[in-house]
Structures are given as C-alpha cells and as structure tokens.
Write an enzyme that holds these catalytic residues in place. Structure first.
Site, PDB file in Angstrom:
ATOM      1  N   HIS A 162       0.827  -1.140   0.160  1.00 67.07           N
ATOM      2  CA  HIS A 162       0.035   0.015  -0.196  1.00 67.07           C
ATOM      3  C   HIS A 162       1.054   1.138   0.052  1.00 67.07           C
ATOM      4  O   HIS A 162       0.359   2.257  -0.260  1.00 67.07           O
ATOM      5  CB  HIS A 162      -0.728   0.199   1.293  1.00 67.07           C
ATOM      6  CG  HIS A 162      -2.139  -0.888   1.131  1.00 67.07           C
ATOM      7  ND1 HIS A 162      -3.178  -0.547   0.288  1.00 67.07           N
ATOM      8  CD2 HIS A 162      -2.292  -2.228   1.595  1.00 67.07           C
ATOM      9  CE1 HIS A 162      -3.872  -1.742   0.229  1.00 67.07           C
ATOM     10  NE2 HIS A 162      -3.430  -2.589   1.334  1.00 67.07           N
TER      11      HIS A 162
ATOM     12  N   ARG B 113       6.309  -6.731   2.775  1.00 65.79           N
ATOM     13  CA  ARG B 113       4.942  -7.131   2.213  1.00 65.79           C
ATOM     14  C   ARG B 113       4.948  -6.639   0.857  1.00 65.79           C
ATOM     15  O   ARG B 113       5.241  -5.559   0.291  1.00 65.79           O
ATOM     16  CB  ARG B 113       3.956  -6.499   2.836  1.00 65.79           C
ATOM     17  CG  ARG B 113       2.515  -6.732   1.957  1.00 65.79           C
ATOM     18  CD  ARG B 113       1.267  -6.468   2.921  1.00 65.79           C
ATOM     19  NE  ARG B 113       1.070  -5.192   3.076  1.00 65.79           N
ATOM     20  CZ  ARG B 113      -0.020  -4.625   3.902  1.00 65.79           C
ATOM     21  NH1 ARG B 113      -1.073  -5.356   4.307  1.00 65.79           N
ATOM     22  NH2 ARG B 113      -0.417  -3.522   4.020  1.00 65.79           N
TER      23      ARG B 113
ATOM     24  N   ASP C 223      16.558 -10.563  -1.997  1.00 66.45           N
ATOM     25  CA  ASP C 223      18.087 -10.274  -2.277  1.00 66.45           C
ATOM     26  C   ASP C 223      18.288  -8.950  -1.680  1.00 66.45           C
ATOM     27  O   ASP C 223      19.806  -8.792  -1.399  1.00 66.45           O
ATOM     28  CB  ASP C 223      18.100 -10.210  -3.898  1.00 66.45           C
ATOM     29  CG  ASP C 223      18.055 -11.532  -4.661  1.00 66.45           C
ATOM     30  OD1 ASP C 223      18.092 -12.784  -3.848  1.00 66.45           O
ATOM     31  OD2 ASP C 223      18.126 -11.527  -5.833  1.00 66.45           O
TER      32      ASP C 223
ATOM     33  N   GLU D  89      -7.027 -12.771   4.132  1.00 68.06           N
ATOM     34  CA  GLU D  89      -7.591 -11.262   4.379  1.00 68.06           C
ATOM     35  C   GLU D  89      -8.843 -11.378   3.473  1.00 68.06           C
ATOM     36  O   GLU D  89      -9.194  -9.995   2.990  1.00 68.06           O
ATOM     37  CB  GLU D  89      -6.835 -10.241   4.287  1.00 68.06           C
ATOM     38  CG  GLU D  89      -5.788 -10.473   3.166  1.00 68.06           C
ATOM     39  CD  GLU D  89      -4.884  -8.949   2.986  1.00 68.06           C
ATOM     40  OE1 GLU D  89      -5.172  -8.170   3.745  1.00 68.06           O
ATOM     41  OE2 GLU D  89      -4.118  -9.023   2.260  1.00 68.06           O
TER      42      GLU D  89
ATOM     43  N   ASP E  74      -9.090  -5.589   5.078  1.00 65.31           N
ATOM     44  CA  ASP E  74      -9.497  -6.357   3.925  1.00 65.31           C
ATOM     45  C   ASP E  74     -10.502  -7.473   4.091  1.00 65.31           C
ATOM     46  O   ASP E  74     -11.557  -7.757   3.243  1.00 65.31           O
ATOM     47  CB  ASP E  74      -8.217  -7.021   2.930  1.00 65.31           C
ATOM     48  CG  ASP E  74      -7.494  -5.858   2.077  1.00 65.31           C
ATOM     49  OD1 ASP E  74      -8.276  -5.127   1.675  1.00 65.31           O
ATOM     50  OD2 ASP E  74      -6.293  -5.879   2.211  1.00 65.31           O
TER      51      ASP E  74
HETATM   52  C1  3PY Z   1      -5.509  -5.457   6.135  1.00 59.71           C
HETATM   53  O1  3PY Z   1      -6.123  -5.207   7.475  1.00 59.71           O
HETATM   54  O2  3PY Z   1      -6.022  -5.577   5.524  1.00 59.71           O
HETATM   55  C2  3PY Z   1      -4.250  -5.678   6.479  1.00 59.71           C
HETATM   56  O3  3PY Z   1      -3.612  -5.783   5.477  1.00 59.71           O
HETATM   57  C3  3PY Z   1      -3.222  -5.074   7.412  1.00 59.71           C
HETATM   58  O4  3PY Z   1      -1.907  -5.172   7.202  1.00 59.71           O
HETATM   59 MG    MG Z   2      -4.711  -6.092   3.762  1.00 64.09          MG
END
Ligand code: 3PY
Ligand code: MG
Length: 249
Positions: free
Chosen positions: A46, A69, A83, A147, A173
């Site tokens: 994000h 992430r 890497d 998620e 999510d």
């Molecule tokens: C979410 O809450 O969707 C996340 O990915 C939090 O890291």
């Molecule tokens: Mg998320």
C-alpha cells in the site's frame, strides 16, 4: 556466537512486536529499530515504496529483522525483497493452498522452491555467497495474509502448506470482503478470524495480525498471536503530533 534467527524465534512462539513502515525515509527504519521493535513490516503493497526505497529501509534498520510485504503474489517482487536483505516476506491476499505453495516456492532456493539465484546485498555482494545460500532456506520467513472471504474455504489447506511459517490476518481487507468494510468488530469478521485462528492453531502455524494501536492487537495476543504489527509510522507520528498540539489548546 550462536544467534537465534528470527525464523527460529517465530517457531519458538516468541512474541514479536513490529510496526509498519510506509515512508520512504531511511531515518524512519533507523529510528524505529532504535526504539526497540522486534521486527519491522515494510509495506510494499500500500505504500509508495520502490525497490531502492525498500533496500535502504532494510539497510538502515541495521540488525532489526525486516519483513517486506510485497505488492502481490509475484515471483520478482519476492526475489528482489529477499535479495535486498529482507528476513522474510509477507504476501497479501493469499486465498488458496496453491497460492500459498507458490509463495513458499518463490522464497526458497531449490530443491525446496524456485527462488532465483543472484548476487546481491543478501549475499554480502558475493563475499558471503555460499554462506547465504546454505542458510537461506532455514532462515527466510514466509508469511501469507488471510484477508479475504475466499481464503476461509481453503484455510485448512493453506495452513498445511509445507514451508509456510505464519498466517497474518488483514482485518481490514477481511472485513471489506465480508461486506463490512472497516467494521473489524462485526460478528461476521470475528467468526472469520475464529475460523482462521482454529485452522492455524490446529497445526504448527504461527499467527500474526495488524492493528492500529496496542489496544487493537491485545485481544489477539491474548489468543496466542505472536507476530504482531501495531500501528504504522504515519499513525505514530500523526498521533504524537496531535497529542502535542492538544496540550497547547
Ligand atoms: C488489512 O487489514 O487488510 C491488512 O492487510 C493489514 O496489514
Ligand atoms: Mg490487507
């Protein structure tokens, strides 16, 4: 000296408290590492972070392990993060056992997986090449995010994925996919979290979660979650700034 790897600490069930980095500023990871976090969650999904930003954030984090992430289940993004010296990866939106298997495969060298072999920062720019190749599969941490409602049907199979270290819940999510966007306390979201928790705790898998502050993650810690990301760099800065200004009002 025998140093316990971050992956081993995760496997041991140590409580590992981190926070999310979204700012492309090396001082941020340097400062947060000095603040004593056990790990840092570098958000390539994000946040506006490019490959060079991510490497610099890892460099300035020093000895503090960084999990990156990646933007999505993408072989190249995973390879580049590792890497650059990431201790592990967090893959968002993993909804099937096949996707979880791919995440592991992209992060592990043959014969466990298909991670490409390069000469990068992780390999001491070549000076620690053989040493890194020998220990990488043991030390690289692979985390997938559960998620989405779709992940619920497959969670038992996802949790059984060989080589997977933890499932990390994305409450926001998850709530959106259940038609309750942002309502992370809604009973349908709680039920989904219960389902994921039960599936992972039935096996060896560790559990992680994000919350906007310590209160948000505390109930999860009480349930045995150990990979914790509390707040974000911008939330921490913004909150401290507001608190300061409020003192003058
Ligand atoms: C979410 O809450 O969707 C996340 O990915 C939090 O890291
Ligand atoms: Mg998320």
């Amino acid at each position: 000296m025998n140093v316990t790897s971050f992956r081993q600490k995760l496997k041991n069930g140590d409580r590992l408290i981190g926070t999310v980095i979204s700012m492309a500023t090396p001082q941020v990871s340097e400062l947060l590492a000095q603040a004593g976090f056990d790990w840092l969650f570098i958000d390539g999904e994000h946040a506006p972070l490019n490959d060079a930003d991510i490497q610099l954030l890892i460099q300035t984090a020093g000895q503090t392990p960084c999990l990156v992430r990646v933007p999505c289940l993408d072989e190249i993004a995973i390879k580049k993060a590792l890497d650059a010296g990431a201790t592990g990866i967090i893959v968002p939106q993993v909804n099937s056992a096949e996707q979880a298997r791919q995440a592991v495969s992209y992060a592990k060298y043959p014969p466990m997986g298909q991670r490409g072999v390069g000469i990068s920062r992780a390999h001491g720019y070549g000076f620690e090449f053989q040493d890194y190749l020998a220990r990488a599969n043991d030390e690289v941490v692979v985390v997938v995010q559960a998620e989405h409602a779709l992940a619920l049907d497959e969670i038992d199979a996802i949790a059984a994925t060989p080589g997977l270290d933890a499932v990390f819940i994305g409450p926001y999510d998850l709530s959106a996919s259940l038609g309750k966007m942002g309502q992370i306390e809604d009973p349908s979201v709680i039920d989904a979290v219960d389902r994921i928790t039960a599936a992972c705790q039935a096996g060896e898998l560790k559990l992680g979660v994000f919350g906007t502050n310590s209160e948000a993650v505390m109930p999860y810690i009480d349930r045995g979650y150990t990979l914790i990301a509390a707040a974000t760099d911008t939330l921490l800065l913004g909150q401290a700034a507001r608190d300061l200004m409020n003192k003058f009002k």
